[in-house]
Design an enzyme around this catalytic site. Structure first.
Site, PDB file in Angstrom:
ATOM      1  N   PRO A 165       0.828  -1.206   0.000  1.00 51.95           N
ATOM      2  CA  PRO A 165       0.000   0.000   0.000  1.00 51.95           C
ATOM      3  C   PRO A 165       0.863   1.258   0.000  1.00 51.95           C
ATOM      4  CG  PRO A 165      -0.020  -1.029   2.167  1.00 51.95           C
ATOM      5  CD  PRO A 165       0.730  -1.955   1.244  1.00 51.95           C
ATOM      6  N   ALA A 166       0.270   2.369  -0.367  1.00 53.48           N
ATOM      7  CA  ALA A 166       1.004   3.634  -0.460  1.00 53.48           C
ATOM      8  C   ALA A 166       1.687   3.995   0.853  1.00 53.48           C
ATOM      9  CB  ALA A 166       0.064   4.754  -0.892  1.00 53.48           C
ATOM     10  N   CYS A 167       1.088   3.626   1.965  1.00 51.02           N
ATOM     11  CA  CYS A 167       1.668   3.972   3.262  1.00 51.02           C
ATOM     12  C   CYS A 167       2.912   3.160   3.592  1.00 51.02           C
ATOM     13  CB  CYS A 167       0.621   3.834   4.366  1.00 51.02           C
ATOM     14  SG  CYS A 167      -0.096   2.189   4.477  1.00 51.02           S
ATOM     15  N   SER A 168       3.247   2.165   2.760  1.00 54.76           N
ATOM     16  CA  SER A 168       4.463   1.391   3.005  1.00 54.76           C
ATOM     17  C   SER A 168       5.389   1.473   1.800  1.00 54.76           C
ATOM     18  CB  SER A 168       4.119  -0.066   3.317  1.00 54.76           C
ATOM     19  OG  SER A 168       3.556  -0.692   2.191  1.00 54.76           O
ATOM     20  N   SER A 169       5.452   2.627   1.198  1.00 49.63           N
ATOM     21  CA  SER A 169       6.256   2.845   0.000  1.00 49.63           C
ATOM     22  C   SER A 169       7.692   2.401   0.210  1.00 49.63           C
ATOM     23  CB  SER A 169       6.220   4.335  -0.363  1.00 49.63           C
ATOM     24  OG  SER A 169       6.969   4.563  -1.510  1.00 49.63           O
TER      25      SER A 169
END
Length: 125
Positions: free
Chosen positions: A64-68
């Site tokens: 997900p974007a929060c774990s780029s």
């Protein structure tokens, strides 16, 4: 915002191409951002997809974007009820300057990568 909204048609065209090859489109049929696409195909590890697409100049993510920047199974895909596809999923996101050609290039490269992956699996079997 109008530039981002225009990406829905480009994303949908890329989505149709990868789905025809067997990719599961996560979030299909529900309202979602116009410039994002999440897909998975069983047995085609997300980290492998990320690395190969990156080498071709296309940046995608396996999480997900929060774990780029991390290459591990998507907790979002698991939360969507598809833990079986979490390790095989990637997220494609268009940027403010993305074009129809960028989305088409992603689909071209992904299809080529998947074809090579399929060929290797047949060689091993």
């Amino acid at each position: 915002l109008p530039k981002i909204a225009a990406q829905a048609a480009w994303r949908d065209a890329a989505q149709a191409r990868v789905a025809e090859a067997g990719a599961v489109i996560l979030g299909a049929g529900v309202e979602r951002l116009p410039q994002t696409l999440c897909l998975a195909i069983e047995g085609f590890e997300g980290g492998l997809q990320v690395m190969n697409l990156d080498l071709a100049g296309v940046m995608v993510s396996a999480g997900p974007a929060c774990s780029s920047g991390k290459v591990k199974p998507s907790t979002t895909v698991t939360a969507m009820g598809r833990p079986d596809l979490a390790a095989a999923s990637i997220r494609v996101s268009g940027g403010w300057a993305s074009t129809a050609d960028d989305w088409a290039r992603f689909a071209d490269l992904w299809l080529e990568l998947y074809a090579r992956h399929q060929a290797r699996r047949k060689d091993v079997a």
